[in-house]
Design a protein around this motif. Structure first.
Motif: not given
Length: 454
Positions: A356-370
């Motif tokens: 059983v797993g859980s996934v959360v993605y961390r997406v960082r916008d180009p150029g070191g954005g948020r």
């Protein structure tokens, strides 16, 4: 290979022809081309066709066409088959209707080769549409259907070449053997996992539910399952042990099918397929015993043999080379492949893991954005979300999907998985930008090692 039912002489007239126990290569080749009674292979064909028709009707009746192929807005692709996509709703329904009709034609032996070839194409197309729907018995159906294209099993056929009988026996035997080999791992043998978890959850099972709660039951079934799978093809080949071995097949698959209905039709497919280990004329013998007046006469097997077809034999050799290579490829990957899933599919690794797993993605916008957090579950079906949460290649593919929506973005993942009763642990290196990683056959260094058992 040898058939213990058979005596050493070369093919002779009679109810069946045999592969001698010891022979020169030339004699061996002639023996494989010798004719055998096709009754047993016809029974295999009929059973396969009827089970496939029933399975197709069951699939449609349960609404799985819509649930798995029409409703989802996203599908997980197999490596190399990213170009495949579901048809619109009417097209998918037509695929399943055609698949069911082909299964009936196969069972009837009418237009056999076109029917089994089209069935293979349609069934395999459907199974390649979404990796989240993978099941071992679906793969088994595709492999057997592909093999059956080579078998001369039109309903008018009364004899078949010996190689056809042995090809089916070998295919079924490989499934049992590699399923047993996959069970030779510490979790299965030393800790009775995952059966200890699954059996405890079936304490309400009629008659034996109380026994299933006991740890001894999980160990008994774990060791018994490994021994059964490894020995079944050999015991089925020997005439003295065959009746007991087939009784074991019925008990084993009947029990697993009742306890674990999620494995679908796999137990019934294997129970029917194992009949191919009986003498090739077993249906005729049974018919003669039940109704001797209506039983058709046995075909006369002459000393002539079927023609050698080099391209066909080469294709069969390639088929079985692949069938050997796919289960063995897991030994080329480092670590615990039941955890990493590398080399896990198409390898008859049956009922070995509870994850059983859980996934959360961390997406960082180009150029070191948020950086923003993305929960993939709302965009996926329940089946897709469940399977993706512990399968690294699916986690990688969805990361690429997120990156495509934000060109140049970095995508990392926090993935925690519980595995065969261990505490939750990270599956994927959280510092790796998955948008820059590529899928393929090589080991994935960003998959973290399996956690130790406490």
């Amino acid at each position: 290979m040898s058939d213990p039912d058979r005596s050493p002489p070369a093919p002779v007239s009679g109810p069946q022809a045999h592969v001698p126990n010891a022979m020169s290569p030339g004699t061996f080749a002639r023996a494989l081309l010798a004719p055998v009674d096709a009754a047993g292979l016809h029974a295999f064909r009929i059973g396969f066709g009827l089970l496939m028709f029933a399975g197709t009707v069951r699939f449609a009746a349960r609404g799985w066409i819509h649930q798995l192929y029409v409703d989802p807005t996203w599908h997980f692709h197999y490596w190399g088959f990213e170009w495949l996509a579901p048809l619109p709703e009417a097209g998918m329904i037509a695929v399943f209707v055609a698949q069911g009709l082909c299964a009936l034609l196969v069972a009837a032996g009418v237009a056999y080769r076109p029917a089994i070839a089209l069935f293979f194409v349609l069934f395999t197309y459907v199974e390649l549409l979404d990796k989240a729907t993978y099941l071992n018995h679906y793969y088994f159906v595709s492999v057997v259907a592909l093999l059956m294209i080579a078998l001369p099993l039109d309903r008018r056929t009364t004899v078949a070449p010996t190689w056809a009988l042995w090809a089916v026996r070998l295919q079924v035997g490989l499934v049992y053997f590699f399923a047993g080999l996959a069970k030779l791992r510490p979790d299965w043998l030393l800790h009775a996992q995952p059966l200890k978890l699954w059996l405890a959850a079936r304490a309400d099972f009629p008659l034996i539910g109380g026994l299933l709660r006991r740890p001894e039951a999980a160990y008994l079934m774990s060791w018994g399952g490994a021994v059964f799978d490894l020995s079944a093809p050999f015991l089925l080949l020997h005439p003295r042990t065959r009746p007991f071995a087939y009784a074991g097949v019925l008990v084993f698959h009947g029990l697993t099918g009742a306890l674990f209905p999620a494995i679908g039709m796999f137990p019934w497919l294997m129970a029917a397929a194992a009949l191919v280990f009986f003498p090739p004329d077993w249906p005729r013998r049974l018919w003669r015993r039940l109704s001797p007046r209506t039983c058709p006469p046995a075909p006369v097997l002459s000393n002539t043999s079927f023609p050698a077809r080099p391209l066909l034999l080469a294709a069969l050799a390639l088929h079985f080379a692949v069938q050997l290579a796919l289960p063995l490829r897991r030994f080329a990957y480092p670590g615990d492949t039941a955890w990493t899933e590398e080399g896990y599919r198409f390898a008859w690794q049956v009922m070995l893991v509870e994850k059983v797993g859980s996934v959360v993605y961390r997406v960082r916008d180009p150029g070191g954005g948020r950086e923003r957090l993305v929960d993939p579950e709302p965009a996926l079906t329940a089946q897709q979300a469940k399977q993706m949460a512990f399968q690294p290649d699916m986690i990688l593919e969805y990361a690429h999907h997120l990156a495509a929506r934000s060109p140049g973005a970095e995508v990392r993942a926090d993935v925690f998985v519980t595995y065969n009763g261990r505490p939750a642990a990270r599956l994927v290196d959280p510092d790796v930008d998955l948008a820059r990683e590529r899928d393929g056959l090589r080991p994935k260094p960003w998959i973290l090692p399996a956690p130790p058992r406490p």
